[in-house]
Scaffold this active site. Structure first.
Site, PDB file in Angstrom:
ATOM      1  N   LYS A  31       3.730  -4.899  18.790  1.00 46.11           N
ATOM      2  CA  LYS A  31       3.226  -3.517  18.919  1.00 46.11           C
ATOM      3  C   LYS A  31       1.701  -3.477  18.804  1.00 46.11           C
ATOM      4  CE  LYS A  31       5.621  -2.148  15.314  1.00 46.11           C
ATOM      5  NZ  LYS A  31       6.287  -3.388  14.857  1.00 46.11           N
ATOM      6  N   ARG A  45       8.968   5.804  11.653  1.00 43.29           N
ATOM      7  CA  ARG A  45       9.870   4.723  11.249  1.00 43.29           C
ATOM      8  C   ARG A  45      11.146   5.255  10.620  1.00 43.29           C
ATOM      9  NH1 ARG A  45       5.601   0.554  10.579  1.00 43.29           N
ATOM     10  NH2 ARG A  45       6.635  -1.410  10.170  1.00 43.29           N
ATOM     11  N   ARG A  76       1.222 -15.745  12.355  1.00 40.05           N
ATOM     12  CA  ARG A  76       0.174 -14.763  12.683  1.00 40.05           C
ATOM     13  C   ARG A  76      -1.022 -14.833  11.735  1.00 40.05           C
ATOM     14  NH1 ARG A  76       1.709  -8.552  12.796  1.00 40.05           N
ATOM     15  NH2 ARG A  76       2.592  -9.070  10.776  1.00 40.05           N
ATOM     16  N   ARG A  94      -1.589 -11.902   6.399  1.00 37.48           N
ATOM     17  CA  ARG A  94      -1.160 -10.740   5.621  1.00 37.48           C
ATOM     18  C   ARG A  94      -0.255 -11.145   4.462  1.00 37.48           C
ATOM     19  NH1 ARG A  94       0.779  -6.391  10.034  1.00 37.48           N
ATOM     20  NH2 ARG A  94       2.500  -6.236   8.568  1.00 37.48           N
ATOM     21  N   ARG A 114      11.810  -6.402   5.531  1.00 34.88           N
ATOM     22  CA  ARG A 114      11.241  -5.567   6.608  1.00 34.88           C
ATOM     23  C   ARG A 114      12.239  -5.406   7.745  1.00 34.88           C
ATOM     24  NH1 ARG A 114       5.841  -8.848   7.363  1.00 34.88           N
ATOM     25  NH2 ARG A 114       5.398  -7.491   9.133  1.00 34.88           N
TER      26      ARG A 114
HETATM   27  P1  AP5 Z   1       1.849  -8.194  16.477  1.00 32.57           P
HETATM   28  O1  AP5 Z   1       1.298  -7.568  17.692  1.00 32.57           O
HETATM   29  O2  AP5 Z   1       0.962  -8.323  15.289  1.00 32.57           O
HETATM   30  O3  AP5 Z   1       3.263  -7.506  16.080  1.00 32.57           O
HETATM   31  P2  AP5 Z   1       3.581  -6.084  15.470  1.00 32.57           P
HETATM   32  O4  AP5 Z   1       4.784  -5.556  16.155  1.00 32.57           O
HETATM   33  O5  AP5 Z   1       2.355  -5.208  15.462  1.00 32.57           O
HETATM   34  O6  AP5 Z   1       3.988  -6.555  14.015  1.00 32.57           O
HETATM   35  P3  AP5 Z   1       3.669  -5.964  12.580  1.00 32.57           P
HETATM   36  O7  AP5 Z   1       4.111  -7.019  11.586  1.00 32.57           O
HETATM   37  O8  AP5 Z   1       2.245  -5.513  12.461  1.00 32.57           O
HETATM   38  O9  AP5 Z   1       4.637  -4.803  12.513  1.00 32.57           O
HETATM   39  P4  AP5 Z   1       5.158  -4.150  11.266  1.00 32.57           P
HETATM   40  O10 AP5 Z   1       5.855  -3.012  11.874  1.00 32.57           O
HETATM   41  O11 AP5 Z   1       5.962  -4.995  10.352  1.00 32.57           O
HETATM   42  O12 AP5 Z   1       3.837  -3.933  10.402  1.00 32.57           O
HETATM   43  P5  AP5 Z   1       2.984  -2.644  10.060  1.00 32.57           P
HETATM   44  O13 AP5 Z   1       1.590  -3.086   9.871  1.00 32.57           O
HETATM   45  O14 AP5 Z   1       3.284  -1.537  10.998  1.00 32.57           O
HETATM   46  O15 AP5 Z   1       2.415  -9.644  16.906  1.00 32.57           O
HETATM   47  C1  AP5 Z   1       2.964 -10.533  15.931  1.00 32.57           C
HETATM   48  C2  AP5 Z   1       2.543 -11.980  16.281  1.00 32.57           C
HETATM   49  O16 AP5 Z   1       3.174 -12.355  17.506  1.00 32.57           O
HETATM   50  C3  AP5 Z   1       1.028 -12.162  16.504  1.00 32.57           C
HETATM   51  O17 AP5 Z   1       0.636 -13.390  15.982  1.00 32.57           O
HETATM   52  C4  AP5 Z   1       0.864 -12.125  18.052  1.00 32.57           C
HETATM   53  O18 AP5 Z   1      -0.247 -12.907  18.477  1.00 32.57           O
HETATM   54  C5  AP5 Z   1       2.203 -12.707  18.510  1.00 32.57           C
HETATM   55  N1  AP5 Z   1       2.664 -12.106  19.764  1.00 32.57           N
HETATM   56  C6  AP5 Z   1       2.594 -10.788  20.128  1.00 32.57           C
HETATM   57  N2  AP5 Z   1       3.146 -10.608  21.349  1.00 32.57           N
HETATM   58  C7  AP5 Z   1       3.593 -11.841  21.757  1.00 32.57           C
HETATM   59  C8  AP5 Z   1       4.253 -12.301  22.949  1.00 32.57           C
HETATM   60  N3  AP5 Z   1       4.587 -11.472  23.934  1.00 32.57           N
HETATM   61  N4  AP5 Z   1       4.569 -13.616  23.017  1.00 32.57           N
HETATM   62  C9  AP5 Z   1       4.247 -14.486  21.989  1.00 32.57           C
HETATM   63  N5  AP5 Z   1       3.600 -14.104  20.863  1.00 32.57           N
HETATM   64  C10 AP5 Z   1       3.281 -12.791  20.741  1.00 32.57           C
HETATM   65  O19 AP5 Z   1       3.619  -2.232   8.660  1.00 32.57           O
HETATM   66  C11 AP5 Z   1       3.445  -3.016   7.493  1.00 32.57           C
HETATM   67  C12 AP5 Z   1       4.072  -2.298   6.299  1.00 32.57           C
HETATM   68  O20 AP5 Z   1       3.407  -1.019   6.083  1.00 32.57           O
HETATM   69  C13 AP5 Z   1       5.561  -1.927   6.436  1.00 32.57           C
HETATM   70  O21 AP5 Z   1       6.395  -2.997   6.064  1.00 32.57           O
HETATM   71  C14 AP5 Z   1       5.646  -0.742   5.451  1.00 32.57           C
HETATM   72  O22 AP5 Z   1       5.662  -1.169   4.106  1.00 32.57           O
HETATM   73  C15 AP5 Z   1       4.346  -0.014   5.683  1.00 32.57           C
HETATM   74  N6  AP5 Z   1       4.415   1.003   6.759  1.00 32.57           N
HETATM   75  C16 AP5 Z   1       3.732   1.002   7.939  1.00 32.57           C
HETATM   76  N7  AP5 Z   1       4.032   2.098   8.676  1.00 32.57           N
HETATM   77  C17 AP5 Z   1       4.936   2.800   7.944  1.00 32.57           C
HETATM   78  C18 AP5 Z   1       5.638   4.012   8.182  1.00 32.57           C
HETATM   79  N8  AP5 Z   1       5.483   4.708   9.330  1.00 32.57           N
HETATM   80  N9  AP5 Z   1       6.498   4.448   7.236  1.00 32.57           N
HETATM   81  C19 AP5 Z   1       6.657   3.764   6.059  1.00 32.57           C
HETATM   82  N10 AP5 Z   1       6.031   2.612   5.773  1.00 32.57           N
HETATM   83  C20 AP5 Z   1       5.174   2.121   6.712  1.00 32.57           C
END
Ligand code: AP5
Length: 220
Positions: A15, A88, A127, A161, A172
């Protein structure tokens, strides 16, 4: 044309990677609740400390906190907003609908990025990101050109991270399947859902998203 979209998918689906491309290619504005919460945790406030504990365990932060964060950011928007990691829960989805209608905006598309769990573990454990400009890398699929130096801004502040480990990822993923995956049906029923193959190469995923946004891709 203004388009507001949600990128929906499990942790590691890509994402953030695709949101950054849409910002660059289309001038859209990325609203990542994960990034906002990471900024809150590094502020050192009491709220930030509580948020850090919840995030490190891999659980979801309360709806009240994240809806408040989004409400503060929902102005301007350039060529449109990309909601990355929000909503979410069904409660957050209802709140987003309400906030958008209060501000005279609409939701144009929800892009579900489909990736299997095995690939997610590989992506999350490999990552790292640039602490200065936020560029996202991967040990195997997207290493930096020069080891230890960000390709985009030249910073050497490359980090992993705290929640990118197998234990936290298990929680997660459970949180995603229990609380977030019901949004797939929710937005399908509203005729907003498009599914893309998140396992494809990054450029191919971008092309599928572009087709969805330009109305030439298949709908779910
Ligand atoms: P990346 O693009 O970083 O993936 P992502 O989907 O953004 O993953 P996140 O881990 O950031 O998502 P998340 O939802 O767990 O975290 P968030 O920060 O929102 O890609 C991942 C890796 O794969 C990278 O190394 C990239 O280079 C590689 N890659 C990408 N595309 C690829 C492809 N096509 N092929 C090969 N490799 C590829 O949330 C973190 C925490 O915050 C949550 O756990 C929660 O505690 C809290 N939080 C955040 N939002 C909320 C909410 N709305 N409500 C409640 N709690 C929340």
């Amino acid at each position: 044309m203004t388009i507001n979209i949600i990128l929906l998918g499990p942790p590691g689906a890509g994402k953030g990677t695709q949101a950054r491309r849409l910002v660059e290619d289309r001038g859209m504005v990325q609203l990542s609740t994960g990034d906002m919460l990471r900024a809150a945790r590094s502020s050192g406030t009491e709220m930030g400390k509580r948020v850090a504990e919840v995030m490190d365990r891999g659980q979801l932060v309360t709806d009240e906190i994240v809806i408040g964060l989004i409400r503060e950011q929902l102005a301007g928007g350039g060529a449109g907003f990309i909601f990355d990691g929000f909503p979410r829960t069904l409660g957050q989805a209802d709140a987003l609908g309400q906030l958008l209608s209060e501000t005279g905006m609409s939701l144009d598309a929800v892009i579900e990025m489909q990736v299997d769990d095995e690939a997610l573990v590989r992506r999350i454990t490999g990552r790292f990101t640039c602490g200065n400009c936020g560029e996202v890398y991967h040990d195997q699929t997207k290493p930096t050109a020069v080891a230890g130096v960000c390709d985009v801004c030249g910073s050497t502040d490359l980090k992993r991270r705290a929640d990118d480990n197998e234990d936290s990822l298990k929680t997660r993923l459970l949180e995603y399947y229990k609380k977030t995956s019901p949004l797939i049906g929710y937005y399908y029923a509203k005729d907003k859902l498009t599914q893309v193959d998140g396992l494809a190469e990054m450029d191919e995923v971008s092309a599928q998203i572009a087709a969805a946004l330009d109305g030439t891709g298949p709908k779910a």
